[in-house]
Design an enzyme around this catalytic site. Structure first.
Site, PDB file in Angstrom:
ATOM      1  N   ASN A  33       0.831  -1.216   0.000  1.00 34.09           N
ATOM      2  CA  ASN A  33       0.000   0.000   0.000  1.00 34.09           C
ATOM      3  C   ASN A  33       0.863   1.263   0.000  1.00 34.09           C
ATOM      4  O   ASN A  33       0.364   2.361   0.200  1.00 34.09           O
ATOM      5  CB  ASN A  33      -0.973   0.011   1.190  1.00 34.09           C
ATOM      6  CG  ASN A  33      -0.258   0.080   2.531  1.00 34.09           C
ATOM      7  OD1 ASN A  33       0.959  -0.015   2.603  1.00 34.09           O
ATOM      8  ND2 ASN A  33      -1.030   0.231   3.590  1.00 34.09           N
ATOM      9  N   PHE A  82       6.664  -9.885   3.617  1.00 34.04           N
ATOM     10  CA  PHE A  82       7.585  -8.849   4.103  1.00 34.04           C
ATOM     11  C   PHE A  82       6.840  -7.706   4.790  1.00 34.04           C
ATOM     12  O   PHE A  82       7.411  -7.041   5.644  1.00 34.04           O
ATOM     13  CB  PHE A  82       8.353  -8.208   2.934  1.00 34.04           C
ATOM     14  CG  PHE A  82       9.326  -9.111   2.245  1.00 34.04           C
ATOM     15  CD1 PHE A  82      10.491  -9.491   2.867  1.00 34.04           C
ATOM     16  CD2 PHE A  82       9.083  -9.572   0.949  1.00 34.04           C
ATOM     17  CE1 PHE A  82      11.408 -10.309   2.224  1.00 34.04           C
ATOM     18  CE2 PHE A  82       9.992 -10.383   0.308  1.00 34.04           C
ATOM     19  CZ  PHE A  82      11.158 -10.758   0.938  1.00 34.04           C
ATOM     20  N   SER A 126      13.829 -11.726  11.853  1.00 35.20           N
ATOM     21  CA  SER A 126      15.027 -10.906  12.070  1.00 35.20           C
ATOM     22  C   SER A 126      15.872 -11.513  13.179  1.00 35.20           C
ATOM     23  O   SER A 126      15.347 -12.183  14.084  1.00 35.20           O
ATOM     24  CB  SER A 126      14.577  -9.498  12.467  1.00 35.20           C
ATOM     25  OG  SER A 126      15.636  -8.781  13.042  1.00 35.20           O
ATOM     26  N   TYR A 151       9.058  -3.542  18.127  1.00 34.60           N
ATOM     27  CA  TYR A 151       9.304  -4.106  16.792  1.00 34.60           C
ATOM     28  C   TYR A 151       9.827  -5.534  16.917  1.00 34.60           C
ATOM     29  O   TYR A 151       9.329  -6.460  16.280  1.00 34.60           O
ATOM     30  CB  TYR A 151      10.304  -3.230  16.020  1.00 34.60           C
ATOM     31  CG  TYR A 151      11.022  -3.982  14.935  1.00 34.60           C
ATOM     32  CD1 TYR A 151      10.360  -4.342  13.757  1.00 34.60           C
ATOM     33  CD2 TYR A 151      12.348  -4.403  15.107  1.00 34.60           C
ATOM     34  CE1 TYR A 151      11.013  -5.073  12.790  1.00 34.60           C
ATOM     35  CE2 TYR A 151      13.003  -5.126  14.136  1.00 34.60           C
ATOM     36  CZ  TYR A 151      12.329  -5.467  12.975  1.00 34.60           C
ATOM     37  OH  TYR A 151      12.970  -6.211  12.019  1.00 34.60           O
ATOM     38  N   LYS A 155       8.287  -9.500  15.856  1.00 29.72           N
ATOM     39  CA  LYS A 155       8.932 -10.574  15.084  1.00 29.72           C
ATOM     40  C   LYS A 155       8.905 -11.883  15.873  1.00 29.72           C
ATOM     41  O   LYS A 155       8.643 -12.946  15.326  1.00 29.72           O
ATOM     42  CB  LYS A 155      10.374 -10.185  14.719  1.00 29.72           C
ATOM     43  CG  LYS A 155      10.461  -9.088  13.674  1.00 29.72           C
ATOM     44  CD  LYS A 155       9.857  -9.518  12.343  1.00 29.72           C
ATOM     45  CE  LYS A 155       9.760  -8.390  11.346  1.00 29.72           C
ATOM     46  NZ  LYS A 155       8.945  -8.692  10.158  1.00 29.72           N
ATOM     47  N   ASN A 180      21.929  -8.181   9.096  1.00 32.64           N
ATOM     48  CA  ASN A 180      21.816  -6.765   8.704  1.00 32.64           C
ATOM     49  C   ASN A 180      21.869  -6.615   7.184  1.00 32.64           C
ATOM     50  O   ASN A 180      22.959  -6.515   6.615  1.00 32.64           O
ATOM     51  CB  ASN A 180      22.933  -5.946   9.359  1.00 32.64           C
ATOM     52  CG  ASN A 180      22.723  -5.776  10.852  1.00 32.64           C
ATOM     53  OD1 ASN A 180      22.665  -6.764  11.581  1.00 32.64           O
ATOM     54  ND2 ASN A 180      22.593  -4.556  11.315  1.00 32.64           N
ATOM     55  N   LEU A 201      23.073   1.857   9.864  1.00 27.79           N
ATOM     56  CA  LEU A 201      24.439   2.308   9.590  1.00 27.79           C
ATOM     57  C   LEU A 201      24.714   2.590   8.107  1.00 27.79           C
ATOM     58  O   LEU A 201      25.254   3.651   7.772  1.00 27.79           O
ATOM     59  CB  LEU A 201      25.443   1.260  10.112  1.00 27.79           C
ATOM     60  CG  LEU A 201      26.908   1.630   9.900  1.00 27.79           C
ATOM     61  CD1 LEU A 201      27.288   2.871  10.685  1.00 27.79           C
ATOM     62  CD2 LEU A 201      27.825   0.466  10.276  1.00 27.79           C
ATOM     63  N   VAL A 218      29.508   7.560  15.198  1.00 25.64           N
ATOM     64  CA  VAL A 218      29.712   6.156  15.572  1.00 25.64           C
ATOM     65  C   VAL A 218      29.204   6.015  17.005  1.00 25.64           C
ATOM     66  O   VAL A 218      29.695   6.701  17.912  1.00 25.64           O
ATOM     67  CB  VAL A 218      31.215   5.774  15.483  1.00 25.64           C
ATOM     68  CG1 VAL A 218      31.452   4.375  16.024  1.00 25.64           C
ATOM     69  CG2 VAL A 218      31.707   5.904  14.047  1.00 25.64           C
TER      70      VAL A 218
HETATM   71  C1  UD1 Z   1      18.557  -2.453  13.910  1.00 26.24           C
HETATM   72  C2  UD1 Z   1      17.591  -3.006  14.903  1.00 26.24           C
HETATM   73  C3  UD1 Z   1      17.092  -4.356  14.443  1.00 26.24           C
HETATM   74  C4  UD1 Z   1      16.464  -4.243  13.065  1.00 26.24           C
HETATM   75  C5  UD1 Z   1      17.446  -3.601  12.112  1.00 26.24           C
HETATM   76  C6  UD1 Z   1      16.721  -3.289  10.805  1.00 26.24           C
HETATM   77  C7  UD1 Z   1      18.262  -2.106  17.091  1.00 26.24           C
HETATM   78  C8  UD1 Z   1      18.788  -2.461  18.439  1.00 26.24           C
HETATM   79  N1  UD1 Z   1      18.193  -3.120  16.219  1.00 26.24           N
HETATM   80  O1  UD1 Z   1      19.661  -3.322  13.886  1.00 26.24           O
HETATM   81  O2  UD1 Z   1      16.138  -4.833  15.349  1.00 26.24           O
HETATM   82  O3  UD1 Z   1      16.100  -5.509  12.613  1.00 26.24           O
HETATM   83  O4  UD1 Z   1      17.950  -2.378  12.639  1.00 26.24           O
HETATM   84  O5  UD1 Z   1      17.628  -3.056   9.802  1.00 26.24           O
HETATM   85  O6  UD1 Z   1      17.934  -0.996  16.827  1.00 26.24           O
HETATM   86  N2  UD1 Z   1      25.450   2.829  13.973  1.00 26.24           N
HETATM   87  C9  UD1 Z   1      26.278   3.912  14.153  1.00 26.24           C
HETATM   88  N3  UD1 Z   1      25.900   5.098  13.611  1.00 26.24           N
HETATM   89  C10 UD1 Z   1      24.728   5.264  12.936  1.00 26.24           C
HETATM   90  C11 UD1 Z   1      23.896   4.148  12.742  1.00 26.24           C
HETATM   91  C12 UD1 Z   1      24.285   2.937  13.281  1.00 26.24           C
HETATM   92  O7  UD1 Z   1      27.334   3.807  14.783  1.00 26.24           O
HETATM   93  O8  UD1 Z   1      24.452   6.380  12.481  1.00 26.24           O
HETATM   94  C13 UD1 Z   1      25.855   1.525  14.538  1.00 26.24           C
HETATM   95  C14 UD1 Z   1      24.877   0.992  15.571  1.00 26.24           C
HETATM   96  O9  UD1 Z   1      25.178   1.494  16.836  1.00 26.24           O
HETATM   97  C15 UD1 Z   1      25.131  -0.515  15.448  1.00 26.24           C
HETATM   98  C16 UD1 Z   1      25.528  -0.699  13.974  1.00 26.24           C
HETATM   99  O10 UD1 Z   1      25.896   0.589  13.495  1.00 26.24           O
HETATM  100  O11 UD1 Z   1      26.225  -0.864  16.236  1.00 26.24           O
HETATM  101  C17 UD1 Z   1      24.384  -1.223  13.133  1.00 26.24           C
HETATM  102  O12 UD1 Z   1      23.246  -0.421  13.378  1.00 26.24           O
HETATM  103  P1  UD1 Z   1      21.906  -0.547  12.522  1.00 26.24           P
HETATM  104  O13 UD1 Z   1      22.235  -0.471  11.087  1.00 26.24           O
HETATM  105  O14 UD1 Z   1      20.926   0.424  13.071  1.00 26.24           O
HETATM  106  O15 UD1 Z   1      21.420  -2.033  12.761  1.00 26.24           O
HETATM  107  P2  UD1 Z   1      21.110  -2.826  14.122  1.00 26.24           P
HETATM  108  O16 UD1 Z   1      21.167  -1.972  15.309  1.00 26.24           O
HETATM  109  O17 UD1 Z   1      21.970  -4.036  14.134  1.00 26.24           O
END
Ligand code: UD1
Length: 345
Positions: A33, A82, A126, A151, A155, A180, A201, A218
């Site tokens: 949608n 999905f 997930s 969330y 799941k 991821n 990230l 970070v």
């Molecule tokens: C997050 C969710 C997870 C979800 C997934 C969807 C949490 C705890 N988990 O996973 O449930 O299924 O997204 O894709 O929120 N980071 C930085 N800077 C940033 C963004 C991220 O340092 O600007 C770091 C985060 O601290 C983490 C890593 O990058 O250590 C990955 O982060 P992210 O991509 O948000 O994924 P998850 O946290 O693993």
């Protein structure tokens, strides 16, 4: 030709999966949608595959609308589900929205699966179901810890619902636990389209590199890991997509011992935030403006997958490396900018 219904077909993993299914000879229809996706992405899938795709822009929380799709398509062989909300922060702020949307839609869909005796069902899960694991790699039999967010709980509950459903029905079900997902299709025609400021990230990295974000933060460098930053299992979205096609093949081949199987989808390799940044810079020859900030509440220190089961049971193998993930996501971000620039000229 086997008809597969993909819900959330116009989203990030949905689009890549529709491409993979079509390339492997499946006939695909979609329900989306566009509440969290862009209709343009459907056109892109059509462009990549050269096939027209019927999308039903209905809300799965509306049972009658959902049922009407099954009435019109009595030959659906399998469903890949999905469609769900997935923003962790939003789910913390508005838990009922997440429980209502993610669970009502699943239940409505399964009611139709039951009525129309759809043979196969694949649930989009997930690694969040593991909560904060005691150790990695986590395997499918690792303990399910308390959910970290509404969330994550949807799941966990979703898996329970599908598992109990599979015991009472003949539909064969698979749940895929994504680690991821990152990267974009090699054509750069489809990729991730985050809504608002990206929380994840990879989009945060690419948006910093392109200048949409002035500085990447970070989230912490004093974790008990090799470089102090968090460790995750980043996996190319095309590898994730192909695992869905393999899951349908697996269910069709009747290799399943029970009516419900669970598979981890990760590379099995943990990568730290700083390593991801360094790889991005090195492969793409781009300097990233970043700083070390405080830890993000709720973040898990380290998690990566054991993917042996998906390899042995589904016949899954990984095609893409971390270098492919960082280069394809960068190409995708650049393509988005090109299109934006040309649309405002
Ligand atoms: C997050 C969710 C997870 C979800 C997934 C969807 C949490 C705890 N988990 O996973 O449930 O299924 O997204 O894709 O929120 N980071 C930085 N800077 C940033 C963004 C991220 O340092 O600007 C770091 C985060 O601290 C983490 C890593 O990058 O250590 C990955 O982060 P992210 O991509 O948000 O994924 P998850 O946290 O693993």
């Amino acid at each position: 030709m086997n008809k597969i219904l993909v819900t959330g077909g116009c989203g990030y993993i949905g689009t890549h999966t529709m491409v993979d299914l079509i390339e492997n000879g499946f006939d695909v229809i979609s329900i989306d949608n566009f509440s969290r996706s862009n209709p343009k992405m459907l056109e892109r899938v059509e462009k990549i595959t050269g096939k027209q795709i019927k999308n039903y822009a209905i809300d799965l929380c509306n049972f009658d609308a959902c049922r009407s799709v099954f009435l019109e398509n009595t030959d659906i062989k399998g469903i890949i589900h999905f469609a769900a909300f997935k923003a962790v922060n939003e789910s913390v702020e508005n838990p009922l929205l997440y429980f209502q949307n993610n669970l009502f839609s699943l239940i409505n869909l399964l009611k139709c699966v039951e009525e129309f005796a759809t043979p196969y069902f694949v649930f989009s899960s997930s690694c969040t179901v593991y909560g904060s694991p005691d150790e990695s790699p986590v395997s499918e039999s690792s303990p399910i810890k308390p959910g970290e967010s509404p969330y994550g709980i949807t799941k966990q509950m979703g898996e329970e619902i599908v598992s109990e459903f599979s015991k009472a029905n003949s539909t064969k079900c698979v749940s895929l636990r994504y680690f991821n997902p990152v990267g974009a299709h090699p054509s750069s025609l489809i990729g991730e389209l985050p809504i608002g400021k990206p929380q994840n990230l990879f989009p945060a990295i690419t948006q910093t590199a392109i200048g949409k974000i002035s500085k990447l933060t970070v989230h912490g460098n004093d974790y008990d890991t090799r470089d102090g930053s968090c460790i995750r299992d980043y996996i190319h979205v095309c590898d994730i997509a192909h695992a869905h096609t393999l899951s349908i093949n697996y269910l069709e081949a009747e290799k399943e011992k029970s009516n419900f199987s669970v598979f981890n989808l990760g590379t099995g390799v943990g990568v730290s935030v700083l390593e991801a940044i360094e790889t991005f810079e090195k492969v793409n020859k781009v300097k990233l403006n970043y700083e070390i900030g405080p830890k993000r509440p709720g973040d898990i220190m380290a998690i990566y997958a054991s993917n042996e089961l998906a390899k042995s049971e589904l016949g899954w193998s990984l095609k893409y490396s971390l270098a492919d993930m960082v280069s394809s996501s960068w190409k995708w971000e650049q393509k988005l900018k090109e299109e934006f620039d040309s649309s405002i000229k």
